[in-house]
Write an enzyme that holds these catalytic residues in place. Structure first.
Site, PDB file in Angstrom:
ATOM      1  N   CYS A 137      47.183  36.827  43.578  1.00  0.00           N
ATOM      2  CA  CYS A 137      46.601  36.874  42.227  1.00  0.00           C
ATOM      3  C   CYS A 137      45.448  35.871  42.175  1.00  0.00           C
ATOM      4  CB  CYS A 137      47.650  36.638  41.148  1.00  0.00           C
ATOM      5  SG  CYS A 137      48.427  35.014  41.168  1.00  0.00           S
ATOM      6  N   ASN A 176      47.739  31.854  41.677  1.00  0.00           N
ATOM      7  CA  ASN A 176      48.997  31.666  42.419  1.00  0.00           C
ATOM      8  C   ASN A 176      49.969  30.752  41.667  1.00  0.00           C
ATOM      9  OD1 ASN A 176      50.108  30.417  45.688  1.00  0.00           O
ATOM     10  ND2 ASN A 176      50.811  32.191  44.587  1.00  0.00           N
ATOM     11  N   CYS A 185      51.152  32.170  38.312  1.00  0.00           N
ATOM     12  CA  CYS A 185      51.844  33.053  37.356  1.00  0.00           C
ATOM     13  C   CYS A 185      52.330  34.330  38.039  1.00  0.00           C
ATOM     14  CB  CYS A 185      50.937  33.409  36.174  1.00  0.00           C
ATOM     15  SG  CYS A 185      50.439  31.991  35.167  1.00  0.00           S
ATOM     16  N   ARG A 186      51.421  35.261  38.304  1.00  0.00           N
ATOM     17  CA  ARG A 186      51.855  36.592  38.738  1.00  0.00           C
ATOM     18  C   ARG A 186      52.356  36.646  40.174  1.00  0.00           C
ATOM     19  NH1 ARG A 186      46.329  39.238  37.117  1.00  0.00           N
ATOM     20  NH2 ARG A 186      45.749  37.137  37.763  1.00  0.00           N
ATOM     21  N   SER A 187      51.573  36.105  41.130  1.00  0.00           N
ATOM     22  CA  SER A 187      51.995  36.304  42.534  1.00  0.00           C
ATOM     23  C   SER A 187      53.239  35.490  42.913  1.00  0.00           C
ATOM     24  CB  SER A 187      50.840  36.084  43.517  1.00  0.00           C
ATOM     25  OG  SER A 187      50.317  34.793  43.464  1.00  0.00           O
ATOM     26  N   ASP A 199      46.848  39.450  33.550  1.00  0.00           N
ATOM     27  CA  ASP A 199      46.920  37.994  33.661  1.00  0.00           C
ATOM     28  C   ASP A 199      47.575  37.428  32.396  1.00  0.00           C
ATOM     29  OD1 ASP A 199      46.471  35.311  33.850  1.00  0.00           O
ATOM     30  OD2 ASP A 199      44.343  35.480  34.351  1.00  0.00           O
TER      31      ASP A 199
HETATM   32  P1  4NP Z   1      47.718  33.939  37.932  1.00  0.00           P
HETATM   33  O1  4NP Z   1      47.291  33.399  36.477  1.00  0.00           O
HETATM   34  O2  4NP Z   1      46.465  34.481  38.569  1.00  0.00           O
HETATM   35  O3  4NP Z   1      48.698  35.040  37.610  1.00  0.00           O
HETATM   36  O4  4NP Z   1      48.333  32.773  38.661  1.00  0.00           O
HETATM   37  C1  4NP Z   1      46.256  32.482  36.276  1.00  0.00           C
HETATM   38  C2  4NP Z   1      46.498  31.151  36.429  1.00  0.00           C
HETATM   39  C3  4NP Z   1      45.489  30.238  36.193  1.00  0.00           C
HETATM   40  C4  4NP Z   1      44.240  30.690  35.810  1.00  0.00           C
HETATM   41  C5  4NP Z   1      44.004  32.040  35.659  1.00  0.00           C
HETATM   42  C6  4NP Z   1      45.017  32.939  35.909  1.00  0.00           C
HETATM   43  N1  4NP Z   1      43.215  29.755  35.548  1.00  0.00           N
HETATM   44  O5  4NP Z   1      42.125  30.181  35.110  1.00  0.00           O
HETATM   45  O6  4NP Z   1      43.386  28.567  35.766  1.00  0.00           O
END
Ligand code: 4NP
Length: 159
Positions: free
Chosen positions: A11, A14, A16-18, A127
Site C-alpha cells: 500500500c 504500510n 493501515c491496509r497492507s 485508503d
Molecule cells: P496505508 O495508509 O497506505 O493503508 O498504510 C496510509 C498511511 C499513511 C499515509 C497515507 C496512507 N500518509 O499519508 O501518511
C-alpha cells in the site's frame, strides 16, 4: 515438496491496509494449515512511516477479529521485491501505477490489484488513513474476502 509461495502486500504507508492484509491473510493461511508453504510480507511505496508499528485504528480493528498486527513494522517497497515474491498484491490504482513503473524498469513479478481475487464489485481497497473507524472495518471486510480468493488461487498453484 515445492518451494514456498511468497506473497507481498503493498500500500502507500504500510501502516493501515497492507499490514492488515498481511495479518488477515496469515490468519486464513494458518487456518488452512498452510503456514509452512506460504511466506507473507507487506510494505509501502512511501517512506514516511518506515520502522513504525501499524496505525492504532488498524491494530484495534484487526484485534476485534482476533488478529494481532501490533508487532509488524513498516518498510518501503524496493525493486528487489519484484524478484523475491511470486505475488505482488497492491491495494489501489495509485499503488499499481507506482509499482508498475518499477516493474517496467526491473521486470520480475507483475503487480496485481489485490481485490482481483475478491468476489465483490470493488477493485480497490480505499485508503482509510484520513477517515473514521468505519473505514477500517470496510478495509478488513474487503481484505478478508480477497484473502479467501487468493488462498484458493495459491492452492491450485501448490497442487
Ligand atoms: P496505508 O495508509 O497506505 O493503508 O498504510 C496510509 C498511511 C499513511 C499515509 C497515507 C496512507 N500518509 O499519508 O501518511
Amino acid at each position: 515438496m515445492t518451494a514456498p509461495i511468497r506473497v507481498l502486500f503493498v500500500c502507500l504507508g504500510n501502516i493501515c491496509r497492507s499490514p492488515s492484509a498481511e495479518g488477515v491473510f496469515r490468519n486464513v493461511v494458518q487456518q488452512a494449515g498452510l503456514d509452512d508453504r506460504i511466506i507473507i510480507d507487506s510494505c509501502g511505496t512511501g517512506d514516511w512511516h518506515v520502522g513504525k508499528a501499524p496505525d492504532n485504528r488498524a491494530i484495534a480493528a484487526a484485534s476485534l477479529r482476533g488478529i494481532d498486527i501490533a508487532h509488524l513494522r513498516a518498510r518501503q517497497f524496493s525493486s528487489e521485491d519484484l524478484d523475491r515474491f511470486d505475488h505482488v498484491l497492491v491495494m489501489d490504482r495509485q499503488n499499481l501505477a507506482d509499482v508498475r513503473d518499477v516493474w517496467r524498469q526491473n521486470g520480475g513479478t507483475e503487480p496485481v490489484l489485490f481485490l482481483h481475487f475478491g468476489s465483490s464489485a470493488h477493485d480497490e481497497v480505499p485508503d482509510p488513513y484520513y477517515g473514521g473507524d468505519h473505514g477500517f472495518e470496510h478495509v478488513l471486510d474487503l481484505i478478508n474476502d480477497a484473502s479467501e480468493g487468493l488462498l484458493q488461487h495459491i492452492r491450485e498453484q501448490l497442487a
